[in-house]
Design a protein around this motif. Sequence first.
Motif, mmCIF file in Angstrom:
data_model
loop_
_atom_site.group_PDB
_atom_site.id
_atom_site.type_symbol
_atom_site.label_atom_id
_atom_site.label_comp_id
_atom_site.label_asym_id
_atom_site.label_seq_id
_atom_site.Cartn_x
_atom_site.Cartn_y
_atom_site.Cartn_z
ATOM 1 N N LEU A 185 0.869 -1.173 0.000
ATOM 2 C CA LEU A 185 0.000 0.000 0.000
ATOM 3 C C LEU A 185 0.905 1.221 0.000
ATOM 4 C CD1 LEU A 185 -2.913 1.070 0.157
ATOM 5 C CD2 LEU A 185 -2.678 1.076 2.649
ATOM 6 N N PHE A 186 0.760 2.082 -0.996
ATOM 7 C CA PHE A 186 1.714 3.170 -1.195
ATOM 8 C C PHE A 186 1.433 4.339 -0.254
ATOM 9 C CE2 PHE A 186 3.344 0.729 -4.462
ATOM 10 C CZ PHE A 186 4.474 1.345 -5.014
ATOM 11 N N SER A 187 2.490 4.758 0.425
ATOM 12 C CA SER A 187 2.385 5.893 1.346
ATOM 13 C C SER A 187 2.636 7.217 0.643
ATOM 14 C CB SER A 187 3.388 5.723 2.491
ATOM 15 O OG SER A 187 4.715 5.657 1.999
ATOM 16 N N VAL A 188 3.308 7.191 -0.484
ATOM 17 C CA VAL A 188 3.554 8.373 -1.315
ATOM 18 C C VAL A 188 3.494 7.917 -2.767
ATOM 19 C CG1 VAL A 188 4.979 9.582 0.396
ATOM 20 C CG2 VAL A 188 6.065 8.029 -1.231
ATOM 21 N N ALA A 189 3.313 8.852 -3.678
ATOM 22 C CA ALA A 189 3.324 8.512 -5.098
ATOM 23 C C ALA A 189 4.728 8.038 -5.490
ATOM 24 C CB ALA A 189 2.913 9.721 -5.935
ATOM 25 N N ASN A 190 4.788 6.938 -6.239
ATOM 26 C CA ASN A 190 6.087 6.367 -6.595
ATOM 27 C C ASN A 190 5.944 5.451 -7.802
ATOM 28 O OD1 ASN A 190 8.621 6.906 -5.393
ATOM 29 N ND2 ASN A 190 7.921 6.078 -3.436
ATOM 30 N N PRO A 191 7.044 5.185 -8.507
ATOM 31 C CA PRO A 191 7.020 4.139 -9.532
ATOM 32 C C PRO A 191 6.879 2.766 -8.871
ATOM 33 C CG PRO A 191 8.988 5.532 -9.733
ATOM 34 C CD PRO A 191 8.347 5.856 -8.424
ATOM 35 N N THR A 192 6.441 1.782 -9.664
ATOM 36 C CA THR A 192 6.346 0.418 -9.132
ATOM 37 C C THR A 192 6.369 -0.595 -10.266
ATOM 38 O OG1 THR A 192 5.054 -1.089 -7.749
ATOM 39 C CG2 THR A 192 3.815 0.397 -9.163
ATOM 40 N N GLY A 193 6.830 -1.780 -9.941
ATOM 41 C CA GLY A 193 6.742 -2.899 -10.861
ATOM 42 C C GLY A 193 5.612 -3.848 -10.503
#
Length: 248
Positions: A185-193
Amino acid sequence: MNSSVSKSFDPVIRPAGLNGVLISFGDVLSEPANRAALAFAAAVGRAGIDGIEDCAPSLVSVFVQFDPLHLPLDRLVAQLEDLLRDQNWYAAAMPEGRRFIRVPTVYGTDRAPQLEEAAQAAGLSPHDAIAQLSDARVRVQTIGFAPGQPYLGLLPEAWNIPRQTALTKAVPEGALVVAIRQFVLFSVANPTGWRHVGQTALRLYRPDSDQPFFLRPGDEVQFVQAPPDVLERYADDPNGGAEIEAIP
């Protein structure tokens, strides 16, 4: 969660740099190994060993930072070995103070556009995929990668799907992504695979709070299916409409 134990891996203590040791409870992620890491980290904290500066669990290990001028490595290792012999950590009780948190989650739609792709990878229809993901009660196994960002699992075996071969340039704060039987669960906006399957309004990182990380290792979370308007309804609620109860 199943807490059955396969004693195929004995805990291992290894030096980690000049002032750290790593206690490993497995070489692959499993429920017993994660349970052991969380329980042992809590026990190290309770032990109050003079010279330990920090203790943090990860997925299947515990990192202990110490002052080598005050606490020699061999003495620390001896004390940790004594603690390891106290009980079977793979079947240990979980730390106290845990919570069960039910988080309203929008699955699919343009808010979480990779739900169908992830469902196909898992061999499920979108309907069945949402049902499985929404019903799953998962544990916060560790916090990492970004401030307050949890890895949660384990999901059913069908969700042992690989990461993408390319990165998604960014998913927003509150994005729920899936791979290798885990949620992040993302806490900040970020790239991901990992594939973006759900979206929440939950704010995990609260830098102005006395407790800046909302979730803690050992907490249990259910990402409950909710209609798309839930994101706007709880936009001003840092808990994102979550229901929170103590685990006895």
